[in-house]
Scaffold this motif. Structure first.
Motif, short mmCIF file in Angstrom:
data_model
loop_
_atom_site.label_atom_id
_atom_site.label_comp_id
_atom_site.label_asym_id
_atom_site.label_seq_id
_atom_site.Cartn_x
_atom_site.Cartn_y
_atom_site.Cartn_z
N ILE A 45 3.81 2.99 -3.44
CA ILE A 45 4.89 4.42 -3.47
C ILE A 45 6.21 3.90 -3.86
O ILE A 45 6.58 2.85 -3.52
N GLN A 60 -0.52 1.23 2.42
CA GLN A 60 -0.61 2.70 1.77
C GLN A 60 -1.82 3.31 1.89
O GLN A 60 -3.01 2.75 1.81
N ARG A 79 -6.60 1.24 4.03
CA ARG A 79 -5.01 1.13 3.99
C ARG A 79 -5.16 -0.05 2.60
O ARG A 79 -5.67 -0.96 2.63
#
Length: 502
Positions: A458, A469, A478
């Motif tokens: 990000i 993320q 993740r």
């Protein structure tokens, strides 16, 4: 005599350019029978031998041509090509550099050198050579294409976009270029042009797999109205599972009609279970198109169903179901292996992808900070011979030799479902875990090996911090990115902090 030899040589070259290689060879040999060290005939015969896979013979012939005419830059460039085909990268680089020195205005040896350097992972030198070739020949579409690939894969540089676009303007029907530009766009969340360009994958020559649609018309999302639709899984296991996340939506969209889902044999039991509540047939890809009116490969569903980032939000990607009997039996076995209260976590650290394995894989010993965490029993979910690696490193990882994750994917799904979660690099285990809705922490490289569907960190955030993320394709995943190329310390440390119960 000289004119006769020149006429023979020209006739042979004409046949060579027309693709009549047998006649061309005979013509070159006729010239050499009269003048054994005729440089052009030696060179051209060498090029012909190289084209037909006789690289050692090509090297010998072109070296003789260079001995007869050492200042011909094209001879050195083609010597480099033949040496590279033989696996002599150092010799090829030297030949390309000599060609560049003899003719500093020729972009081709620079371009060939740039590709060699890129494959040798000398990326700064490769980039410089591509740029030098483009200064000489700004419309060299292959240099534009390959520089774009380097900048995209290695640096995620926005400049790649303009390079792809320039190359595509020069060669709008170059299907390999279209496919690569499509993947770039998809990785940048430009889904509509990305999916459209990615349709060139079947004409690109880069996909060895056949088109299982067998020439039937492509379904574009219209109501079936009584017709028969074939949805078929393409590419490898991971790809079929990934794009299979769109199947249920596609079947609902098709409306009234007959739908068949066809996948590789190892996935049939899983898909039959996952789609058992729908009125569809699940079968093998082989022969499935014979009775279909329309077809659609799984990835082509993206143009219909994943046209913007928000299209992912309502779909968590968990659509497969493991065999509950096998899952529960494996769970009991693994609980028996564990200390009371331990979490059961799977671990996978290696990819078999020939091109990307070195970038995606992590050495087992580098995972030591995870193995040092308390309260975890580690179970191998690594395909292939994991036991020898585990024994060699002394890693505290248990191996269940009753599970063959390569041949028995239904059993592999049951194994993953028996665990509390997994940690893995990017391979088919991750796709299976995500499609089962199992928590998975995915270790990702930066640069080459980071596939388009695992989004970039990000903007403004530190990669791999906090909880990682979330993957938009599978909400149970993740993502933990490298912050330095080829250095796994930061993502492993951040993941260890998350997994640490204290």
């Amino acid at each position: 005599m000289a004119e006769t030899l020149q006429a023979l040589l020209q006739a042979a070259l004409t046949r060579h350019q027309a693709g009549d290689l047998a006649a061309a060879r005979a013509g070159y040999q006729a010239v050499l029978a009269r003048q054994p060290e005729q440089a052009d005939a030696l060179h051209l015969l060498g090029v012909l031998e190289d084209q037909q896979g006789r690289h050692a013979e090509a090297v010998a012939l072109i070296r003789r041509a260079i001995a007869a005419s050492p200042l011909a830059p094209g001879f050195h460039c083609n010597l480099g090509n033949a040496l590279l085909a033989l696996g002599d990268s150092d010799g090829a680089a030297a030949a390309y550099r000599e060609a560049c020195a003899l003719d500093p205005g020729d972009a081709e040896p620079l371009y060939n050198l740039a590709n060699l350097l890129r494959n040798a992972r000398k990326l700064d030198e490769a980039e410089a050579a591509f740029r030098a070739a483009l200064r000489l020949q700004p419309l060299h579409r292959n240099a534009l294409h390959n520089l774009a690939m380097l900048l995209w894969e290695e640096h995620d540089a926005p400049e790649a976009d303009a390079l792809f676009a320039r190359a595509l303007a020069l060669a709008p029907q170059d299907h390999a270029l279209r496919m690569h530009y499509g993947l770039y766009c998809l990785g940048r969340d430009r889904f509509e042009p990305g999916w459209a360009l990615y349709e060139s994958r079947w004409q690109s020559g880069l996909y060895p797999e056949r088109d299982w649609g067998m020439g039937k018309p492509l379904w574009r999302g219209e109501e079936l109205a009584g017709r028969h639709l074939l949805l078929w899984g393409e590419q490898g296991i991971g790809d079929q599972i990934l794009y299979g996340t769109m199947l249920r939506e596609a079947i609902a969209r098709a409306g009234r009609g007959r739908v068949t889902v066809a996948v590789t044999d190892r996935l049939v039991p899983l898909y039959a279970r996952a789609l058992s509540d729908l009125d569809v047939a699940v079968t093998l890809r082989e022969g499935a198109a014979a009775q279909a009116d329309l077809h659609c490969p799984f990835a082509s569903l993206g143009a219909l169903l994943r046209r913007a980032p928000e299209d992912f939000a309502a779909h968590d990607g968990a659509y497969l179901r493991a065999d509950p009997v096998r899952r529960d039996a494996l769970r009991r076995r693994y609980v028996g292996w564990a200390r009371p209260g331990d979490r059961l976590l799977g671990i996978s650290w290696r990819s078999a992808n020939a091109r990307l394995a070195d970038h995606k894989s992590v050495a087992l010993q580098e995972l030591a900070p995870l193995f040092a965490l308390p309260g975890i029993t580690w179970i191998s979910v690594q395909y292939g011979d994991a036991a020898s690696e585990i024994n060699a490193t002394g890693a505290p990882v248990r191996v269940d030799d009753t599970i063959d994750s390569l041949r028995d994917l239904d059993g592999f799904a049951a194994q993953l479902a028996a665990l509390d979660g997994i940690v893995s690099i990017s391979n088919s285990a991750v796709h299976m875990a995500g499609a089962l809705g199992i928590p998975c922490d995915l270790l990702l490289p930066c640069g080459a090996g980071r596939l388009w569907y695992w989004p970039r960190p990000i903007p403004g955030a530190v990669a791999g911090t906090d909880s990682g993320q979330e993957s938009r394709w599978y909400h149970s995943l993740r993502l933990w990115h490298q912050t330095v190329k080829s250095n796994w310390r930061a993502p492993i440390a951040n993941l260890a902090a998350r997994l640490n119960p204290s």
